[in-house]
Design an enzyme around this catalytic site. Sequence first.
Site, short mmCIF file in Angstrom:
data_model
loop_
_atom_site.label_atom_id
_atom_site.label_comp_id
_atom_site.label_asym_id
_atom_site.label_seq_id
_atom_site.Cartn_x
_atom_site.Cartn_y
_atom_site.Cartn_z
N ASP A 15 0.88 -1.17 0.00
CA ASP A 15 0.00 0.00 0.00
C ASP A 15 0.92 1.21 0.00
O ASP A 15 1.62 1.47 0.97
CB ASP A 15 -0.88 -0.06 1.26
CG ASP A 15 -1.79 1.15 1.41
OD1 ASP A 15 -1.58 2.16 0.71
OD2 ASP A 15 -2.71 1.08 2.25
N TYR A 232 2.03 -1.55 15.53
CA TYR A 232 1.10 -1.69 14.42
C TYR A 232 1.17 -0.50 13.48
O TYR A 232 1.12 0.63 13.90
CB TYR A 232 -0.34 -1.81 14.94
CG TYR A 232 -0.77 -3.24 15.08
CD1 TYR A 232 -1.02 -3.79 16.33
CD2 TYR A 232 -0.93 -4.03 13.96
CE1 TYR A 232 -1.41 -5.09 16.45
CE2 TYR A 232 -1.34 -5.34 14.08
CZ TYR A 232 -1.57 -5.86 15.33
OH TYR A 232 -1.97 -7.16 15.44
N LYS A 235 -2.51 -3.23 8.64
CA LYS A 235 -2.58 -4.67 8.41
C LYS A 235 -1.88 -4.97 7.10
O LYS A 235 -1.99 -4.21 6.15
CB LYS A 235 -4.04 -5.11 8.33
CG LYS A 235 -4.75 -5.07 9.67
CD LYS A 235 -4.36 -6.24 10.53
CE LYS A 235 -4.90 -5.99 11.93
NZ LYS A 235 -4.30 -6.85 12.93
#
Length: 370
Positions: A15, A232, A235
């Site tokens: 991404d 994090y 995802k």
Amino acid sequence: MPKAREITVSVIKADVGGYVGHATMHPELMNVAERHLLTAKKSNLLLDFHVTHCGDDLELIMTHRQGNESERIHKLAWDVFMAGTKKAQQLKLYGAGQDMLADSFSGNIKGLGPGCAEMTFIERKSEPIIVFMADKTSPGAYNLPIFRIFADPFNTAGLVIDPSMHGGFSFGVLDVLENSEVRLTCPEEMYDLLVFLGAPSRYMVHSVYRKDDGEIAATASTQRLNLIAGRYVGKDDPVLIVRTQSGFPAVGEALEGFAFPHLVEGWMRGSHHGPLMPVSCADANPTRFDGPPRVIAYGFQLNNGQLVGPVDFFGEPSFDYTRQRAMEVAEYMRRHGPFEPHRLPLSEMEYTTLPHVKAKLEGRFKKLPD
Ligand code: 13P
Ligand code: 13P
Ligand code: MG
Ligand code: MG
């Protein structure tokens, strides 16, 4: 280097910027990727390529003769994603360079942010493959479908009735916490395998092999961005390559593994459980609460490394029922709002305000007597 007749299929994705928000892909980013990969094909580094997207993830499907983990191929993908990041910055797309966690390339793209699945084999007389690509979820999302495709006789009739796969498959499972792996064989060790696969945030299938001859059958991207970055950061929407037919599951058996829209981690802010909905590429634009999580399936016939295709399998009406069920489950899960199990447990959330809230309330938590 691979043997002369071997070919490698590499699917590398990242991404590098969402349009609009995290919903889908700006066509300019696809153009950047097409241009780079065309140059690489003209210079004979690539045999062939196909550029696509699943939601906001740019997917590079490539064939070549450089073998797995080739520095040249990984560098090529890295350069595409860097050029894509630059374009995303110019267009002010959302989260430009989101998955690019390193400033420079260092030999292997694994660990630098992008996801990567690769397999090397001698192309059969006919070599149908399926590339599964998902958005708004994480690599453990493939555990259940992989189990169903390669170990569940109620999914895959060939395990029972096809002599060439009746011996079963073995599964390479990664423990992302301990950074260790184990190989388990089905049907003998099925119950042991399920102890691990049922905990998909920690244990993930990275590869599947045919037991009789060790031939590679499937491989998934198992990078976990959160562990790579130490926190994090998104995802790592995973990819999976599956070889099909003639000693492997039939195309329809592989697709059947996705007929049940099981719950996966991801969805809004990477912090919720939701159903994995199989869709066509055109419908892979997660919208409702940035979801629900999507998976697309592209079929290719390989022809001496040429990617003949794709066939966009999940656009087909026979998956309408799965999508309908997925939306019923999505609605049911959404009703939980900020409550688990819709919201992920604290340890798995991509975002958390817990330390902040705890710090604010420090002193108001009274220790109770033992
Ligand atoms: P193969 O054994 O040739 O892969 O055929 C199985 C099949 O296509 C049934 O769906
Ligand atoms: P992606 O991981 O697909 O970028 O989605 C992030 C997100 O926060 C969606 O709500
Ligand atoms: Mg994004
Ligand atoms: Mg994504």
